[in-house]
Design a protein around this motif. Structure first.
Motif, PDB file in Angstrom:
ATOM      1  N   ALA A 135      39.371  38.430  19.834  1.00 18.02           N
ATOM      2  CA  ALA A 135      40.587  38.704  20.610  1.00 18.02           C
ATOM      3  C   ALA A 135      40.425  39.897  21.535  1.00 18.02           C
ATOM      4  CB  ALA A 135      41.769  38.924  19.671  1.00 18.02           C
ATOM      5  N   GLY A 136      39.610  40.864  21.134  1.00 19.78           N
ATOM      6  CA  GLY A 136      39.498  42.082  21.930  1.00 19.78           C
ATOM      7  C   GLY A 136      38.146  42.265  22.581  1.00 19.78           C
ATOM      8  N   ARG A 137      37.406  41.163  22.793  1.00 20.62           N
ATOM      9  CA  ARG A 137      36.059  41.282  23.356  1.00 20.62           C
ATOM     10  C   ARG A 137      36.090  41.351  24.882  1.00 20.62           C
ATOM     11  NH1 ARG A 137      32.305  36.056  22.748  1.00 20.62           N
ATOM     12  NH2 ARG A 137      31.158  37.225  24.343  1.00 20.62           N
ATOM     13  N   ASP A 138      35.058  41.951  25.440  1.00 18.62           N
ATOM     14  CA  ASP A 138      34.796  41.913  26.884  1.00 18.62           C
ATOM     15  C   ASP A 138      35.957  42.405  27.738  1.00 18.62           C
ATOM     16  OD1 ASP A 138      32.310  40.963  26.310  1.00 18.62           O
ATOM     17  OD2 ASP A 138      32.811  38.870  26.634  1.00 18.62           O
ATOM     18  N   GLY A 139      36.319  43.644  27.549  1.00 20.49           N
ATOM     19  CA  GLY A 139      37.321  44.259  28.418  1.00 20.49           C
ATOM     20  C   GLY A 139      36.663  45.081  29.512  1.00 20.49           C
ATOM     21  N   TYR A 140      37.438  45.427  30.520  1.00 18.39           N
ATOM     22  CA  TYR A 140      36.936  46.310  31.562  1.00 18.39           C
ATOM     23  C   TYR A 140      38.116  46.849  32.356  1.00 18.39           C
ATOM     24  CZ  TYR A 140      37.392  41.844  34.039  1.00 18.39           C
ATOM     25  OH  TYR A 140      37.870  40.652  34.528  1.00 18.39           O
ATOM     26  N   ASP A 141      37.935  48.040  32.885  1.00 19.09           N
ATOM     27  CA  ASP A 141      38.937  48.650  33.752  1.00 19.09           C
ATOM     28  C   ASP A 141      38.682  48.214  35.191  1.00 19.09           C
ATOM     29  OD1 ASP A 141      39.761  50.007  31.475  1.00 19.09           O
ATOM     30  OD2 ASP A 141      38.568  51.788  31.956  1.00 19.09           O
ATOM     31  N   VAL A 142      39.730  48.241  35.994  1.00 14.71           N
ATOM     32  CA  VAL A 142      39.622  47.826  37.393  1.00 14.71           C
ATOM     33  C   VAL A 142      40.172  48.913  38.304  1.00 14.71           C
ATOM     34  CG1 VAL A 142      40.448  46.190  39.134  1.00 14.71           C
ATOM     35  CG2 VAL A 142      39.725  45.356  36.897  1.00 14.71           C
ATOM     36  N   GLU A 143      39.423  49.220  39.341  1.00 14.06           N
ATOM     37  CA  GLU A 143      39.873  50.147  40.389  1.00 14.06           C
ATOM     38  C   GLU A 143      39.793  49.429  41.723  1.00 14.06           C
ATOM     39  OE1 GLU A 143      38.706  54.417  42.512  1.00 14.06           O
ATOM     40  OE2 GLU A 143      37.463  53.610  40.883  1.00 14.06           O
ATOM     41  N   LEU A 144      40.856  49.513  42.511  1.00 13.85           N
ATOM     42  CA  LEU A 144      40.876  48.960  43.861  1.00 13.85           C
ATOM     43  C   LEU A 144      40.838  50.110  44.865  1.00 13.85           C
ATOM     44  CD1 LEU A 144      43.661  46.236  43.431  1.00 13.85           C
ATOM     45  CD2 LEU A 144      41.195  45.982  43.144  1.00 13.85           C
ATOM     46  N   ARG A 145      40.076  49.926  45.926  1.00 12.52           N
ATOM     47  CA  ARG A 145      40.008  50.958  46.973  1.00 12.52           C
ATOM     48  C   ARG A 145      40.052  50.290  48.335  1.00 12.52           C
ATOM     49  NH1 ARG A 145      34.339  53.669  45.169  1.00 12.52           N
ATOM     50  NH2 ARG A 145      34.749  53.895  42.921  1.00 12.52           N
ATOM     51  N   ARG A 146      40.687  50.956  49.273  1.00 12.94           N
ATOM     52  CA  ARG A 146      40.651  50.510  50.671  1.00 12.94           C
ATOM     53  C   ARG A 146      39.698  51.400  51.446  1.00 12.94           C
ATOM     54  NH1 ARG A 146      44.021  46.537  51.907  1.00 12.94           N
ATOM     55  NH2 ARG A 146      45.873  46.208  50.611  1.00 12.94           N
ATOM     56  N   ASP A 147      38.832  50.763  52.238  1.00 15.14           N
ATOM     57  CA  ASP A 147      37.906  51.553  53.034  1.00 15.14           C
ATOM     58  C   ASP A 147      38.574  51.982  54.335  1.00 15.14           C
ATOM     59  OD1 ASP A 147      37.857  49.342  54.737  1.00 15.14           O
ATOM     60  OD2 ASP A 147      35.927  48.601  54.012  1.00 15.14           O
ATOM     61  N   GLU A 148      37.790  52.597  55.204  1.00 17.26           N
ATOM     62  CA  GLU A 148      38.354  53.136  56.449  1.00 17.26           C
ATOM     63  C   GLU A 148      38.895  52.045  57.366  1.00 17.26           C
ATOM     64  OE1 GLU A 148      33.983  52.351  56.916  1.00 17.26           O
ATOM     65  OE2 GLU A 148      35.301  53.354  55.445  1.00 17.26           O
ATOM     66  N   LYS A 149      38.484  50.808  57.145  1.00 14.31           N
ATOM     67  CA  LYS A 149      38.995  49.692  57.936  1.00 14.31           C
ATOM     68  C   LYS A 149      40.176  48.996  57.272  1.00 14.31           C
ATOM     69  CE  LYS A 149      34.477  48.717  60.032  1.00 14.31           C
ATOM     70  NZ  LYS A 149      33.407  47.694  60.216  1.00 14.31           N
ATOM     71  N   GLY A 150      40.582  49.507  56.113  1.00 16.32           N
ATOM     72  CA  GLY A 150      41.702  48.904  55.404  1.00 16.32           C
ATOM     73  C   GLY A 150      41.319  47.739  54.512  1.00 16.32           C
ATOM     74  N   VAL A 151      40.022  47.477  54.380  1.00 16.62           N
ATOM     75  CA  VAL A 151      39.558  46.368  53.534  1.00 16.62           C
ATOM     76  C   VAL A 151      39.656  46.770  52.067  1.00 16.62           C
ATOM     77  CG1 VAL A 151      37.580  44.928  52.930  1.00 16.62           C
ATOM     78  CG2 VAL A 151      38.033  45.503  55.329  1.00 16.62           C
ATOM     79  N   LEU A 152      40.153  45.856  51.251  1.00 17.96           N
ATOM     80  CA  LEU A 152      40.339  46.132  49.829  1.00 17.96           C
ATOM     81  C   LEU A 152      39.085  45.734  49.050  1.00 17.96           C
ATOM     82  CD1 LEU A 152      42.617  47.172  47.946  1.00 17.96           C
ATOM     83  CD2 LEU A 152      43.190  44.779  47.500  1.00 17.96           C
ATOM     84  N   TRP A 153      38.621  46.664  48.205  1.00 17.63           N
ATOM     85  CA  TRP A 153      37.454  46.439  47.361  1.00 17.63           C
ATOM     86  C   TRP A 153      37.856  46.561  45.897  1.00 17.63           C
ATOM     87  CZ3 TRP A 153      32.299  45.866  49.307  1.00 17.63           C
ATOM     88  CH2 TRP A 153      32.200  45.942  50.701  1.00 17.63           C
ATOM     89  N   MET A 154      37.219  45.777  45.039  1.00 16.90           N
ATOM     90  CA  MET A 154      37.461  45.860  43.614  1.00 16.90           C
ATOM     91  C   MET A 154      36.215  46.378  42.911  1.00 16.90           C
ATOM     92  SD  MET A 154      38.527  42.957  40.790  1.00 16.90           S
ATOM     93  CE  MET A 154      36.829  42.445  40.465  1.00 16.90           C
ATOM     94  N   TYR A 155      36.395  47.423  42.087  1.00 16.82           N
ATOM     95  CA  TYR A 155      35.310  47.993  41.314  1.00 16.82           C
ATOM     96  C   TYR A 155      35.666  47.862  39.833  1.00 16.82           C
ATOM     97  CZ  TYR A 155      33.948  50.067  45.769  1.00 16.82           C
ATOM     98  OH  TYR A 155      33.581  50.251  47.081  1.00 16.82           O
ATOM     99  N   SER A 156      34.866  47.096  39.121  1.00 18.52           N
ATOM    100  CA  SER A 156      35.083  46.911  37.694  1.00 18.52           C
ATOM    101  C   SER A 156      34.216  47.895  36.925  1.00 18.52           C
ATOM    102  CB  SER A 156      34.740  45.475  37.294  1.00 18.52           C
ATOM    103  OG  SER A 156      34.744  45.333  35.900  1.00 18.52           O
ATOM    104  N   SER A 157      34.702  48.360  35.776  1.00 18.07           N
ATOM    105  CA  SER A 157      33.942  49.336  35.006  1.00 18.07           C
ATOM    106  C   SER A 157      32.659  48.758  34.432  1.00 18.07           C
ATOM    107  CB  SER A 157      34.808  49.898  33.864  1.00 18.07           C
ATOM    108  OG  SER A 157      35.172  48.879  32.950  1.00 18.07           O
ATOM    109  N   ASN A 158      32.495  47.437  34.448  1.00 17.94           N
ATOM    110  CA  ASN A 158      31.238  46.848  33.983  1.00 17.94           C
ATOM    111  C   ASN A 158      30.199  46.753  35.099  1.00 17.94           C
ATOM    112  OD1 ASN A 158      32.181  44.738  35.532  1.00 17.94           O
ATOM    113  ND2 ASN A 158      32.403  43.291  33.844  1.00 17.94           N
TER     114      ASN A 158
END
Length: 694
Positions: A573-596
């Protein structure tokens, strides 16, 4: 297990993609033995139930193979089943038993101690969480380290034996936190075994694969067991992707210690046999591996059998139905993207059985292996009672008022919404999958919630760690394979996380509004193939999901660009978790960075490809190594020819998500492009693709 969440979009869906009778073709006797006959029936049931394309099996007893065979899930013109094509299969997580044996050998030689911290042997191991220093070697093997789970970026590959995922694990872990205190509970964890592989290499100063050959394969007499780098093409069982006719390149897992080995069924059964005596490790080590390690932490304590009871390396050390007959049975399953393996060992009886398949699921492989061993015991006059467990008698009653506060959202791979009434009615629904029908259960005076047929039951349990768990009970029969018991914590109540409506809406918009395409994956990653299925799912996912207050899926909202995995639950039930961070670059493009370590870019932002002034252009992978995605619309109707550099590749997808060209899958060097197509180029930094359009 696949989690159908729009919130994590195409990238997460792709990573998540990454739970009849015949005569034996290799019978040694003209007349099949009782074990052969049961093996035929069990494998036939396995193929028809799991839709596996082919299977190989072997039963070992007291030093020799007493039954073996292979079968393809297809018949010839006379109605006879065809022999399987190739007998070498990826054994996935059964590789973990090889890793555990290596560790136990080093314990016996005094080079390791199970209860010493990992950092004592691997000083380079660091995390962004001070508790990592408390992780012991034992915790790596019993899944209780508290690590997030599977840092599998660029780990699942096709036609490429790169060990990049193992080589970068320490760098990735250095940026991660733990999801639980070390030793708090056992939750399936692949990274623990990759770390164990690194520990073995550190204390022996040997390459892990070399160590296995010298200390495990050779002493056990294994001639048909291979590491990912070794050439098994002449023996390899062919694998296929649904919707595509041609076989795929060799599947390679760049995490050997966690799941990368290949073997034949006979060799795997012989390996299991080597764990019934002191061929590889002493009796004390074998007994340590067979101890119920999972019961040291939070674990469902109901007196019913379950398919999982972790030892050291083993998935189950109280394997049904043997345990109920007083017989020790050790089981391990392995599932890759395409191969599935089951190994069951009866150490006191000097028996082992292995079942390997292309397609299917390892649970059924283990059940088939168990049926073969039951037959082998019967030949010796020993009976194994396949007891069918039933719920005890009880009566419907009203719900105790103090239990009403157990209503709420429960998290696992999917989120479950539980409603409770004073009259004793429990409803279960899935906010992320509203098309699934709501289920209703009634409360009984023994504390269970049961369906009308009495085939499944649940209990809401407040554990010693202060959390409330959804305990599930079930007992089903799989024709030809026996009974499948379930008794575990299926989900944990999610803590309230009050956020404003504005923050809830902003976080959902950022994580739900677009698909994220992988850019950090190696060119040969299975993610690119699985992405096609994910894109098709996104196209079809029109249903509106229900908001979960304070969460996006099973991730807690921290702010509009950050979400954290905070579920603490044992087992699966609690396997394979990860945190998520979203960032916008200088052009406004959205990127997703996972802690894995996985990075993705929003699909809506990818540029249109340029065809160049003279129909020629180049595409170079930048210093960050990220794959480059393009929309093909400007080149629609043209044929793109690609000069592919070394250690690089390209993939083309049509508007419906199907891969139409790939240098990895089919050695493609060109592709006819259409409107709506997408193209990705991936390789090492500096890799330069030369493109021409006609």
């Amino acid at each position: 297990m696949k989690q159908k969440l729009k919130s994590l979009s195409a990238l997460a869906l792709a990573l998540a993609l990454c739970l009849s009778l015949s005569l034996p073709v290799s019978a040694a006797e003209s007349k099949p033995s009782a074990v052969d006959q049961v093996a035929e029936k069990a494998v036939g049931a396995l193929l028809s139930t799991s839709q596996a394309s082919q299977a190989d099996w072997a039963v070992w007893q007291e030093g020799k193979i007493i039954s073996s065979g292979s079968r393809k899930n297809a018949v010839d013109s006379t109605g006879n089943y065809l022999e399987a094509q190739g007998d070498a299969y990826g054994i996935g997580s059964v590789s973990k038993i090889f890793t555990t044996v290596a560790v136990m050998q080093l314990v016996e030689s005094g080079k390791l101690e199970l209860d010493k911290p990992v950092v004592q042997y691997l000083p380079a191991f660091k995390m962004a969480d001070p508790r990592y220093k408390n992780i012991t070697v034992r915790m790596l093997l019993n899944h209780s380290s508290g690590l997030m789970g599977s840092t599998f970026g660029s780990a699942l590959l096709l036609g490429d034996s790169s060990q990049q995922a193992t080589g970068t694990l320490l760098d990735n872990l250095a940026k991660q936190r733990l999801k639980a205190d070390p030793g708090a509970y056992s939750s399936y964890c692949n990274d623990g075994f990759t770390l164990a592989q690194l520990v073995v290499e550190a204390v022996t100063d040997m390459n892990f694969e070399d160590y296995l050959h010298a200390k495990v394969f050779d002493p056990a007499g294994l001639k048909e067991t291979w590491s990912p780098e070794e050439n098994v093409e002449s023996r390899r069982a062919a694998i296929y992707q649904p919707g595509y006719e041609k076989p795929l390149p060799k599947e390679c897992l760049g995490v050997t210690g966690a799941g990368g080995l290949y073997a034949t069924a006979k060799d795997l059964a012989v390996f299991g046999g080597a764990l019934t005596d002191s061929t590889l490790i002493k009796k004390s080590s074998r007994e340590a591996m067979a101890a119920a390690e999972c019961e040291k932490g939070v674990w469902a304590s109901e007196n019913y059998p379950n398919a999982v009871s972790f030892g050291l390396g083993w998935d189950s050390v109280k394997t049904y139905p043997f345990y109920q007959s007083g017989i020790t049975a050790l089981a391990k399953g392995g599932d890759t993207g395409y191969y599935h393996a089951g190994l069951v060992v009866l150490p006191e009886k000097k028996m082992a059985a292995a079942v390997l398949t292309c397609g299917g699921v390892s649970t059924y492989n283990e059940m088939a292996a168990s049926q073969m061993l039951i037959a082998a015991l019967a030949q010796k006059g020993e009976e194994v009672a396949e007891i069918r467990f039933r719920l005890p008698g009880a009566k419907k009653t009203a719900l105790p008022k103090e239990m009403l506060d157990c209503a709420g959202y429960y998290g696992a791979q999917l989120v479950i919404k539980i409603g409770l009434t004073e009259e004793g009615v429990m409803t279960m629904s899935y906010p992320d999958m509203p098309s699934l029908p709501k289920r209703t259960y009634s409360y009984y005076d023994d504390g269970t919630f049961r369906d009308d047929g009495g085939t499944s039951a649940f209990r809401l349990v407040k554990e010693k760690d202060g959390q409330t768990y959804l305990y599930q009970w079930g007992f089903s029969n799989i024709p030809g394979l026996g009974n499948l018991p379930t008794s575990n914590y299926a989900a944990v109540k999610m803590a309230e996380n009050p956020v404003s409506q504005e923050l809830q809406a902003a976080a959902e918009k950022n994580m739900n509004h677009t698909g994220f395409l992988p850019v950090s994956e190696r060119y040969s990653s299975q993610t690119y193939l699985a992405l096609g299925d994910a894109l098709k799912e996104l196209e079809a996912a029109e249903e509106k999901t229900e908001s979960i207050p304070g969460y996006v899926g099973n991730l807690r909202i921290d702010d509009e660009y950050h979400a954290s995995y905070v579920l603490r639950a044992p087992g699966g039930a609690g396997r394979d978790g990860y945190d998520v961070e979203l960032r916008r670059d200088e052009k406004g493009v959205l990127w997703m960075y996972s802690s894995n370590g996985v990075v993705g870019v929003e699909m809506d932002s990818i540029p249109a490809i340029s065809t160049g002034k003279d129909g020629a252009v180049s595409c170079t992978i930048q210093s960050n190594g990220y794959a480059r995605w393009y929309k093909a619309d400007p080149a629609a109707g043209k044929t793109m020819t690609v000069s592919v550099p070394r250690d690089a590749g390209f993939w083309v997808y049509n508007a419906k998500g199907y891969v139409t060209a790939s240098s990895v899958l089919w050695n493609s060097t060109s592709a006819k492009l259409s409107e709506g197509d997408m193209i990705v180029f991936a390789g090492n930094p500096g890799a330069k693709f030369q493109l021409t359009f006609e």
